[in-house]
Each structure stands twice: as structure tokens, then as C-alpha cells.
Write a protein that holds these residues in place. Sequence first.
Motif, PDB file in Angstrom:
ATOM      1  N   LEU A  75      12.288  91.131   5.138  1.00 43.51           N
ATOM      2  CA  LEU A  75      10.651  92.043   5.279  1.00 43.51           C
ATOM      3  C   LEU A  75      10.665  93.094   6.216  1.00 43.51           C
ATOM      4  O   LEU A  75      11.421  93.356   7.218  1.00 43.51           O
ATOM      5  CB  LEU A  75       9.680  90.901   5.886  1.00 43.51           C
ATOM      6  N   THR A  76       9.809  94.062   5.827  1.00 46.96           N
ATOM      7  CA  THR A  76       9.232  95.339   6.635  1.00 46.96           C
ATOM      8  C   THR A  76       7.898  95.480   6.711  1.00 46.96           C
ATOM      9  O   THR A  76       7.156  95.056   5.551  1.00 46.96           O
ATOM     10  CB  THR A  76      10.120  96.526   5.999  1.00 46.96           C
ATOM     11  N   PRO A  77       7.273  95.704   7.731  1.00 42.31           N
ATOM     12  CA  PRO A  77       5.830  95.907   8.012  1.00 42.31           C
ATOM     13  C   PRO A  77       5.164  96.496   6.888  1.00 42.31           C
ATOM     14  O   PRO A  77       5.435  97.823   6.463  1.00 42.31           O
ATOM     15  CB  PRO A  77       5.835  96.375   9.376  1.00 42.31           C
ATOM     16  N   ARG A  78       3.974  96.107   6.498  1.00 42.13           N
ATOM     17  CA  ARG A  78       3.094  97.020   5.481  1.00 42.13           C
ATOM     18  C   ARG A  78       1.677  96.860   5.878  1.00 42.13           C
ATOM     19  O   ARG A  78       1.219  97.752   6.100  1.00 42.13           O
ATOM     20  CB  ARG A  78       3.323  96.321   3.934  1.00 42.13           C
ATOM     21  N   TRP A 131       3.600  91.907   4.596  1.00 41.62           N
ATOM     22  CA  TRP A 131       5.177  92.872   4.464  1.00 41.62           C
ATOM     23  C   TRP A 131       5.639  93.191   3.192  1.00 41.62           C
ATOM     24  O   TRP A 131       5.328  92.339   2.271  1.00 41.62           O
ATOM     25  CB  TRP A 131       6.224  91.801   5.286  1.00 41.62           C
TER      26      TRP A 131
END
Length: 359
Positions: A75-78, A131
Motif C-alpha cells: 500500500l501507498t497513501p491515497r 491506499w
Amino acid sequence: MHDIIVIGGGIAGISVAARLAPQAKVLLLEAEESLAYHASGRSAALYESNYGLASTVALSKASANYFHEANGGYLTPRGLMILGQPDEYQAFLSDTKTLGLEQISITEAQALVPILNPDTVSHASYHTSAWDIDTDRMVQDFARNIRAEGGRIVLRSPVIALERSSKGWIVSTPNAHFEAALVVNAAGAWVDNLAKLAGLSPLGFTPLRRSMARIPAPGGHDVATWPMFFGVGEQWYAKPDAGALIVSPAEEDAMPPMDAWADDMVLAEGLARYEAMVTEPVSRLEANWAGLRTFSPDRHLTIGFHGEDPSFFWFAGQGGYGFQTAPAASQLAADLILGRASDIDAATRAALNPRRFLP
């Protein structure tokens, strides 16, 4: 002879085959020339654990540790934002509560997405707990796990016949025949067709088309840090993607199982709903496509043995939740198949059980 044949190489089939491979001799059959070709390859790729019915939310929340920790995390922040017009306030409040967002001012919303039109956007809510999922790496890691445990993946192998044998099933493709004690039906939009091939009752799954368009970054903005943003009632959504913006009309039009494509009129209507909320018009499209989100009649996922035959297992009806539920859903499926206790609560398991469709 295999112990288990999993039919379908989307995220459902790949994940459950990976869970089963350490304990069983597993074969994964995929009709296309690559894994995750259909719905899984056309996903919005967002992990938002409050999205969906209660059983879906339970699976999504149970998947959290896997997403954050497995193989270094996926995951990467969204972030997620909902936008409403003046006459949508009650529906806006309902969506905000359901997804666990907090209301913010229009000024705060514009700080996150500068192109919002204050003349039409009157309500906004937001949270950071959403994310982007690295879906390609997730698929490849599951595939690697299958092979590492001695499992096989065979591409370009559409199933054309399913026949009973003394040992379970003979599964035929145009080029080969395979035998296994158990078949896992993870064929996406084709799950009911597969049941019919096996001489079993279909459950009434419906593939629903959802279209997407990729547009250039509006007004030349850097969209990398923008959240995904929705219209009330998910009438449309937009999400940053590789320096551009994906916009979807979020339609749900019933279709037969197929390699879907976007409908120009539906796409135009969705883009118009998006344009009504922003200051930058859509001047051109970079690309467009569509995928089929396949739902059961009650829209719960379907995970369990067929009521007519314990050698046929449903792993179906992921709808738009295939990736975000995959870690926990595949673990549940493997636990059921292998006769192990599950960490998923009894009420959720009952909501997912195919036996709910028995007369």
C-alpha cells in the motif's frame, strides 16, 4: 493427477491457489495469455476497508495486516474524499457516515484537489485511511508462491468440459485434459457457465460493466498527492494514476461474460457528472476501457462448497472488492477446503456460504 484444480487466473484464483499450494498439489488454469487479464487487470486498485456490505468489510478489515506487512507491504497513501451538491446533503451525510469520513470545508477540499468548483461543490468529507494497492506485484507474488510450492500455472487454457471421474473431475481444455479431486470455481464473470459445464446449478451471478477513462492531469496540475474523489452515491469517481487522472461513470450495466469495452455514451455521461464538479473541462481522453464486476444475487461474495457437490467449490462474486478482500477471502477458502478452523466470524462465513441460495 492433481489434488485441486483452480479455474480462473484473476486475483481470486491466484490468491486461493497460493494459499492451497503448501498443502496440496495445485493446478491453476487461466483462459487468457496472462494472469489478471479481465476484471483484476482493470481494477481501481484502492484499499478502503469500510467499502461494501458488512461481510465484505469484515474480509477487508481482516486483510489489513497482509496489505500493510506481507512482502514489505502493498500500500501507498491515497486518501478518499466525497463531494456533494446542495440538493444531495442527506445522501452525502449517509455516504460520509458509512465510509467513516469527516466533513471538511470547501476550502480544505480545494487544498486537496485544487480544481474543485465552489459554485457546485457544497459538501465535502475526507479521510486518510485509503491506499493505493500495488496490484501487479501482489499478483506476481502470489504466482511466485504457487510455483515455489510446486504448483502449476497453465495459461491459454479455457475450460471447455468438466466431467466427473472416479477420482473427482476431468477438466478439459483445447490442448489437454487434467484430473483432480476438487475443482475451485474462481472464473470471475464465467462462474455460472463453469457450473453448468459441470452439470451443477448456477447461482445467478451477474457481470456488471464499469467503464473508465484516462484524462491528462487537469490544468497541468501535479495530481500525485490528490485523493480519490467520489460523487455522492458513487455516481462517478476520479483517481490519480501515473501522472494522469482516471475518471469513471461508475455504471453497473448487466453484460454477458466477455472481454468488456467502454460504452462511449455512458462514458460521456459520467465525464459530464465529473465536469460539473470541477473547473477544468475534459479536453481529450488518453485511453478508455471497461471491466466486469461480477456479483451474486445478494451482492455478498460466495465462498464455499456447492450444495449439490462437495467436490466443487465456489470462490466467486468478488464484485469490485476482489483485491481488497483477497488476503482474508483466500485464507478463508483455503481453511474451508482443508478443513481447518477460520479466524473469520461465524456470521460472515454464513453470509458468504453458497448454501444460502438453496431453496
